[in-house]
Structures are given as structure tokens and as C-alpha cells.
Design a protein around this motif. Structure first.
Motif, PDB file in Angstrom:
ATOM      1  N   THR A 161       6.443  -0.906   1.209  1.00 46.63           N
ATOM      2  CA  THR A 161       6.904  -0.009   0.146  1.00 46.63           C
ATOM      3  C   THR A 161       5.726   0.550  -0.631  1.00 46.63           C
ATOM      4  O   THR A 161       5.701   1.736  -0.995  1.00 46.63           O
ATOM      5  CB  THR A 161       7.875  -0.745  -0.797  1.00 46.63           C
ATOM      6  OG1 THR A 161       9.058  -1.098  -0.070  1.00 46.63           O
ATOM      7  CG2 THR A 161       8.264   0.139  -1.974  1.00 46.63           C
ATOM      8  N   ARG A 162       4.718  -0.277  -0.872  1.00 45.97           N
ATOM      9  CA  ARG A 162       3.524   0.213  -1.562  1.00 45.97           C
ATOM     10  C   ARG A 162       2.788   1.244  -0.708  1.00 45.97           C
ATOM     11  O   ARG A 162       2.273   2.246  -1.217  1.00 45.97           O
ATOM     12  CB  ARG A 162       2.606  -0.961  -1.929  1.00 45.97           C
ATOM     13  CG  ARG A 162       3.201  -1.885  -2.993  1.00 45.97           C
ATOM     14  CD  ARG A 162       2.171  -2.799  -3.613  1.00 45.97           C
ATOM     15  NE  ARG A 162       1.712  -3.819  -2.677  1.00 45.97           N
ATOM     16  CZ  ARG A 162       2.327  -4.985  -2.497  1.00 45.97           C
ATOM     17  NH1 ARG A 162       3.441  -5.264  -3.161  1.00 45.97           N
ATOM     18  NH2 ARG A 162       1.841  -5.877  -1.652  1.00 45.97           N
ATOM     19  N   LEU A 163       2.734   1.012   0.603  1.00 45.65           N
ATOM     20  CA  LEU A 163       2.124   2.002   1.496  1.00 45.65           C
ATOM     21  C   LEU A 163       2.925   3.295   1.484  1.00 45.65           C
ATOM     22  O   LEU A 163       2.359   4.395   1.484  1.00 45.65           O
ATOM     23  CB  LEU A 163       2.062   1.451   2.920  1.00 45.65           C
ATOM     24  CG  LEU A 163       1.024   0.377   3.235  1.00 45.65           C
ATOM     25  CD1 LEU A 163       1.157  -0.050   4.688  1.00 45.65           C
ATOM     26  CD2 LEU A 163      -0.379   0.877   2.961  1.00 45.65           C
ATOM     27  N   LEU A 164       4.236   3.173   1.491  1.00 48.30           N
ATOM     28  CA  LEU A 164       5.103   4.344   1.473  1.00 48.30           C
ATOM     29  C   LEU A 164       4.887   5.147   0.189  1.00 48.30           C
ATOM     30  O   LEU A 164       4.757   6.386   0.233  1.00 48.30           O
ATOM     31  CB  LEU A 164       6.563   3.896   1.587  1.00 48.30           C
ATOM     32  CG  LEU A 164       7.641   4.968   1.461  1.00 48.30           C
ATOM     33  CD1 LEU A 164       7.537   5.975   2.596  1.00 48.30           C
ATOM     34  CD2 LEU A 164       9.029   4.313   1.449  1.00 48.30           C
ATOM     35  N   GLU A 165       4.856   4.462  -0.940  1.00 43.66           N
ATOM     36  CA  GLU A 165       4.635   5.145  -2.213  1.00 43.66           C
ATOM     37  C   GLU A 165       3.272   5.821  -2.252  1.00 43.66           C
ATOM     38  O   GLU A 165       3.125   6.932  -2.794  1.00 43.66           O
ATOM     39  CB  GLU A 165       4.778   4.145  -3.359  1.00 43.66           C
ATOM     40  CG  GLU A 165       6.210   3.624  -3.535  1.00 43.66           C
ATOM     41  CD  GLU A 165       6.289   2.455  -4.490  1.00 43.66           C
ATOM     42  OE1 GLU A 165       5.219   1.877  -4.828  1.00 43.66           O
ATOM     43  OE2 GLU A 165       7.423   2.099  -4.906  1.00 43.66           O
TER      44      GLU A 165
END
Length: 223
Positions: free
Chosen positions: A16-20
Motif C-alpha cells: 500500500t505504501r508503494l502504491l501510494e
């Protein structure tokens, strides 16, 4: 492009952090670490690790960015002894339920080459499904007999009902919740593959015609 492997803190939270970060950077597309059998066709609860990918997929689908998942079945090195399918010393092919149920296998190198091509493709669908080969236990027995010159026989371990019971027992006796691949988790993958629910109905292998695929014969001959 994510190639992370782990449990919820990795597959859901870290991705999720990579996606954001990808959204913030204005990246045109995100490729999650969905390199597996088709978890979109599996009933929830049938595979813990793939349930985590399903959960992250929901987050990706809500994000303001294009996404492409590449599903490749099982990695082909499972055929060389990583998974209890080909019992080399006993010259047996172990299977559950149906010896004619085909399974999808792709080498890691082929997955990497295809993913690189997809990453440079300006327009890809939400999911791409690939397999270097689709083979059944019966076909593996014939293949190993041909390669080695020694007869490989089928060995039916039991039906899916028995396998389901063994999964519950193994998870109760040795839950190992912090391990990525405890024994019961590997058994869940076997259940999904031999049930046919995680199998691909169609393939996108031909999308990049310059790529060449490594089949089961190639993998086992080298091994």
C-alpha cells in the motif's frame, strides 16, 4: 512494479505504501506482486496467502492509477522437488483427486521477461494470465518416463476431502502463523491446484510474440 513476498504487513501494508508512492509520483501504472495462481476464482478462506493478495487487489482497484496483475500459476521449480509432486527416488507422481487435472507452471525467468514486456506496454488489461506449460499428473508421469527411460507411475494420495481434513489438522497442530509457507499453507496451494479452481481458462502468452516459453520438459530435462 512490486515483487514483494510476505504476510499481511508486506503484501497489504508495505505494498500500500508503494502504491501510494506510485500515485504521488505520477506513475502511469502499478504492477502488484500477484505472481500466483488465479486467486480471483478461489473461494475466500481457501488460501491464506492468496486472500492477502485479494485484499490488496481491492485497494489497488480503488486507487487513482492504472494497474496490471500478472498471474503465472506455480513457479516451475516446484516440479523439481520443491513441492511433493514428482517423487524422483520412488519414480512416482503424487496427485490428489484427479490425475487429469491440468496445472499451470511458469519459470521465474519467463515471468520476469513477460513482466518487463508488460511494464513497457502502454496499454495492458487489468489481469494477464500466462503459463509456460499446463500439465496434469498423468502427463507428468509420461513425460518423466520418456525423459529418464524409467517408468514413473501415478500415486493417488487421496481425494480433496481428505486433503481438506489434513490441512485443518496441520493448521491446528502446527499453526506457525508468522511463517510464509508453513506446511498447511503449501497444502492449501495443492488443494487449489488439484481442485482446478485456480487454473487458467485462457492464456495471454501470445501478447508478446518475441518471447519464448520454457515448458515442463525443458525444466525437467535440465534438472
Amino acid at each position: 512494479m512490486s515483487a514483494l513476498s510476505g504476510l499481511r504487513e508486506v503484501i497489504v501494508e508495505a505494498q500500500t505504501r508503494l502504491l501510494e508512492a506510485a500515485v504521488s509520483a505520477g506513475a502511469p501504472r502499478f504492477i502488484p506482486s500477484d505472481f500466483a495462481i488465479d486467486f480471483t476464482t478461489l473461494p475466500p478462506g481457501s488460501n491464506r496467502n492468496l486472500d492477502l493478495r485479494r485484499e490488496f487487489k481491492e485497494r489497488v482497484d480503488r486507487a487513482p492509477i492504472a494497474a496490471t496483475s500478472i498471474m503465472n500459476g506455480a513457479f516451475a521449480d516446484m516440479l523439481t522437488g520443491v513441492a511433493p509432486i514428482i517423487l524422483f527416488k520412488r519414480r512416482r507422481i503424487l496427485y490428489w483427486q484427479d490425475a487429469d487435472q491440468r496445472m499451470d507452471f511458469t519459470t521465474k525467468d519467463d515471468v520476469a521477461a513477460y513482466t518487463a514486456a508488460a511494464a513497457l506496454d502502454p496499454s495492458t488489461p487489468r489481469i494477464l494470465r500466462i503459463a509456460g506449460d499446463q500439465v496434469s499428473a498423468r502427463e507428468l508421469a509420461a513425460l518423466m518416463t520418456d525423459i529418464t527411460g524409467e517408468r514413473f507411475r501415478l500415486f493417488r494420495a487421496g481425494g480433496l476431502g481428505l486433503l481438506g481434513v489434513l490441512i485443518k489438522v496441520a493448521r491446528t497442530v502446527a499453526p506457525q502463523p508468522d511463517e510464509i509457507y508453513p506446511p498447511w499453507q503449501g497444502m492449501q496451494y495443492m488443494y487449489n491446484m488439484y481442485s482446478g479452481l485456480g487454473a487458467f481458462r485462457s492464456l495471454d502468452n501470445g501478447r508478446y510474440p518475441e518471447l519464448r516459453w520454457t515448458n515442463a520438459r525443458d525444466v525437467l530435462t535440465r534438472h
